[in-house]
Design a protein around this motif. Structure first.
Motif, PDB file in Angstrom:
ATOM      1  N   LYS A 147     -11.900 -79.121  98.601  1.00 20.92           N
ATOM      2  CA  LYS A 147     -11.620 -79.423 100.004  1.00 20.92           C
ATOM      3  C   LYS A 147     -12.868 -79.990 100.670  1.00 20.92           C
ATOM      4  O   LYS A 147     -13.998 -79.702 100.258  1.00 20.92           O
ATOM      5  CB  LYS A 147     -11.165 -78.158 100.745  1.00 20.92           C
ATOM      6  N   GLU A 199     -10.388 -75.668 109.012  1.00 19.41           N
ATOM      7  CA  GLU A 199     -10.163 -76.856 108.179  1.00 19.41           C
ATOM      8  C   GLU A 199     -10.902 -78.043 108.788  1.00 19.41           C
ATOM      9  O   GLU A 199     -10.879 -78.230 110.019  1.00 19.41           O
ATOM     10  CB  GLU A 199      -8.676 -77.198 108.078  1.00 19.41           C
ATOM     11  N   GLU A 360       0.477 -86.112 102.425  1.00 22.04           N
ATOM     12  CA  GLU A 360       1.077 -84.794 102.667  1.00 22.04           C
ATOM     13  C   GLU A 360       0.046 -83.832 103.265  1.00 22.04           C
ATOM     14  O   GLU A 360       0.359 -83.049 104.168  1.00 22.04           O
ATOM     15  CB  GLU A 360       1.643 -84.242 101.355  1.00 22.04           C
ATOM     16  N   ARG A 361      -1.197 -83.899 102.764  1.00 24.42           N
ATOM     17  CA  ARG A 361      -2.250 -83.053 103.341  1.00 24.42           C
ATOM     18  C   ARG A 361      -2.558 -83.481 104.773  1.00 24.42           C
ATOM     19  O   ARG A 361      -2.860 -82.634 105.630  1.00 24.42           O
ATOM     20  CB  ARG A 361      -3.502 -83.128 102.467  1.00 24.42           C
ATOM     21  N   ARG A 364       0.067 -81.947 106.936  1.00 22.35           N
ATOM     22  CA  ARG A 364      -0.164 -80.505 107.122  1.00 22.35           C
ATOM     23  C   ARG A 364      -1.265 -80.269 108.153  1.00 22.35           C
ATOM     24  O   ARG A 364      -1.197 -79.315 108.945  1.00 22.35           O
ATOM     25  CB  ARG A 364      -0.516 -79.868 105.775  1.00 22.35           C
ATOM     26  N   VAL A 374       0.457 -73.392 109.730  1.00 27.66           N
ATOM     27  CA  VAL A 374       1.310 -74.210 108.865  1.00 27.66           C
ATOM     28  C   VAL A 374       2.240 -73.288 108.096  1.00 27.66           C
ATOM     29  O   VAL A 374       1.795 -72.307 107.480  1.00 27.66           O
ATOM     30  CB  VAL A 374       0.464 -75.058 107.891  1.00 27.66           C
ATOM     31  N   PRO A 376       4.495 -71.869 105.138  1.00 25.15           N
ATOM     32  CA  PRO A 376       4.330 -71.969 103.677  1.00 25.15           C
ATOM     33  C   PRO A 376       5.240 -73.015 103.041  1.00 25.15           C
ATOM     34  O   PRO A 376       4.905 -73.574 101.995  1.00 25.15           O
ATOM     35  CB  PRO A 376       4.679 -70.561 103.183  1.00 25.15           C
ATOM     36  N   ASP A 377       6.392 -73.279 103.657  1.00 32.43           N
ATOM     37  CA  ASP A 377       7.305 -74.278 103.090  1.00 32.43           C
ATOM     38  C   ASP A 377       6.685 -75.670 103.072  1.00 32.43           C
ATOM     39  O   ASP A 377       7.034 -76.495 102.227  1.00 32.43           O
ATOM     40  CB  ASP A 377       8.606 -74.315 103.897  1.00 32.43           C
ATOM     41  N   SER A 379       3.888 -76.565 102.171  1.00 34.35           N
ATOM     42  CA  SER A 379       3.060 -76.814 100.990  1.00 34.35           C
ATOM     43  C   SER A 379       3.789 -77.650  99.956  1.00 34.35           C
ATOM     44  O   SER A 379       3.169 -78.288  99.101  1.00 34.35           O
ATOM     45  CB  SER A 379       2.612 -75.481 100.375  1.00 34.35           C
ATOM     46  N   ALA A 380       5.110 -77.667 100.004  1.00 35.72           N
ATOM     47  CA  ALA A 380       5.910 -78.467  99.070  1.00 35.72           C
ATOM     48  C   ALA A 380       6.445 -79.741  99.729  1.00 35.72           C
ATOM     49  O   ALA A 380       7.461 -80.285  99.313  1.00 35.72           O
ATOM     50  CB  ALA A 380       7.067 -77.637  98.524  1.00 35.72           C
TER      51      ALA A 380
END
Length: 479
Positions: A147, A199, A360-361, A364, A374, A376-377, A379-380
């Motif tokens: 990261k 982050e 995707e990141r 998020r 965020v 947990p869903d 993450s996919a």
């Protein structure tokens, strides 16, 4: 020992300065502004007023042929058949259709690009997302988690070209200003943002990243030497065209006053070189006048060399030969053309896989800034890309319809495979719903036409025999 904010700032700027020269050189190659290679400096100085460098911009062709196949069309949450409307709204609000294209382009050229997410004071539900060039940004990542640990963005503004910088850390985003004494201080016009999100609000779009090359590799790495050679050969060809493509003549026993046209007017120097009509009263026997002509230079060797270099570029870049102008006497079939694009399509699909994870990141981070957390869903989360291949409309439609008829994919997926946008698909579904309601209303009113179709009408009357009577009447009279 953890660095202070000022130490992070100076460290990142120092790292960025070390690679700026290489990044600018890569950018110059894409723009076709690279210096001429393989030519002696004295010869280049002598010809500078007569011949310019001929730039064959294969680097731009190689990059654009991949970038043109990379279009994001949405984001799908796990367990959902349709793209997420909220994420797409934020994407559109930040003009990321255009910015993502620019980010992909810069990453292909300069090894990477950056995406920055920030809070929007005017509209908290729509975080600000910008795509930044590697010429302006630099980031370092954690060797264990991969990261980003810290990032910096630099720019100049104002008449005095004041240097500004933004430092991105896991707990805060800080704006800096470089004073006249060369010391960095926090910018009083931009209060720091202590978001405490844990982050760094920056993501990297790295091109062809490897385990030991996390910063990426330029798509031009293999093409630049061949491009330099082609530019040198093309420039040499123009020098030869300037000095040797016309037949050279040597005139004996003549003075400048002897070169006149058919009307007796004195000719210019270029007219004499170009070989227009010459007229003189001198003779070969009495005055010793004579003219010898040397054969002109053949430029075919330059053509074949450039063609060979083009084939090497096509091989290394996975491009079809016809992209670089190479053609044969017999045109290739449609299947052969599609087959020649297989490597290029596969390269584009690899970019989609790698950059799909990056985008995707980014989304998020958008949800983290927007909601403070965020799910947990997420993450996919899945990035939806436009098909990188170039099938014909008929082929795409035939394949999509057959998959739907075989109940392999639903109707919505079929429409996505055909390349329709989410807005177009929604309009189609609204029209489908409207037609379904009309059918139910007709059935409720007792109209069975939607189920069984219209009743067939009476068939055509049979032809009468030659006697003029219908067949039934003729047979009855005969009985």
């Amino acid at each position: 020992m953890e660095r202070t904010e000022l130490e992070w700032l100076t460290h990142l700027i120092g790292c960025h300065d070390k690679e700026l020269g290489e990044l600018k050189a890569l950018d110059a190659y894409y723009e076709g502004k690279q210096p001429l290679s393989y030519m002696h400096p004295e010869l280049q100085a002598e010809l500078s007023e007569h011949v310019r460098q001929v730039v064959i911009n294969w680097p731009r062709l190689v990059v654009d042929s991949i970038e043109e196949r990379l279009d994001v069309e949405g984001f799908r949450l796990p367990g959902k058949a349709m793209a997420d409307e909220e994420l797409w709204r934020i994407w559109q609000a930040n003009d990321l259709d255009e910015q993502s294209q620019q980010g992909h382009l810069d990453a292909l050229v300069m090894r990477r690009a950056y995406v920055v997410v920030g809070a929007n004071e005017k509209d908290p539900d729509t975080p600000i997302v910008t795509v930044e060039s590697a010429l302006d940004m630099f980031a370092v990542d954690d060797p264990r988690t991969r990261k980003i640990r810290a990032a910096v963005k630099r720019w100049c503004e104002g008449e005095d070209e004041e240097e500004h910088a933004t430092l991105y850390l896991p707990e805060a985003t800080v704006w800096w200003l470089k004073g006249k004494d060369g010391v960095w201080v926090e910018d009083p016009d931009h209060p720091r943002d202590d978001h405490k999100l844990g982050e760094v609000l920056v993501e990297v779009l790295g091109n062809r990243t490897r385990l030991k090359r996390r910063g990426g590799v330029s798509e031009l790495a293999d093409v630049i030497p061949l491009s330099d050679a082609a530019c040198k050969v093309a420039t040499d060809m123009m020098v030869s065209a300037e000095y040797h493509s016309m037949p050279r003549r040597v005139a004996f026993g003549f003075g400048s006053e002897d070169f006149v046209d058919e009307n007796g007017r004195k000719m210019s120097v270029w007219s004499r070189i170009a070989g227009r009509i010459w007229a003189t009263e001198k003779s070969r026997k009495e005055d010793g006048a004579d003219v010898i002509q040397f054969p002109e230079a053949d430029l075919a060797n330059f053509h074949s060399t450039i063609s060979q270099l083009a084939q090497l570029v096509a091989s290394l870049a996975g491009m079809p030969p016809h992209f670089l102008g190479h053609s044969t006497a017999n045109p290739a079939s449609a299947d052969a053309i599609r087959s020649s694009e297989a490597r290029l399509i596969k390269r584009a699909e690899r970019k989609q896989r790698a950059w799909g994870g990056s985008w995707e990141r980014v989304m998020r981070l958008v949800l983290l800034v927007k909601d403070g957390q965020v799910s947990p869903d997420v993450s996919a989360l899945e990035t939806i890309w436009r098909d990188a291949s170039t099938p014909t409309v008929a082929q795409a439609a035939d394949a999509a319809v057959k998959k739907h008829q075989a109940k392999i994919v639903p109707l919505r997926q079929t429409r996505e495979d055909l390349g329709y946008t989410q807005a177009q698909i929604e309009r189609m579904e609204e029209e489908d719903e409207r037609e379904a309601q009309q059918v139910m209303q007709r059935l409720a009113a007792g109209d069975m036409t939607p189920l069984f179709g219209t009743k067939p009408g009476p068939g055509p009357e049979p032809d009468a025999p030659e006697g003029g009577e219908p067949p039934e009447a003729s047979s009855g009279n005969a009985a």
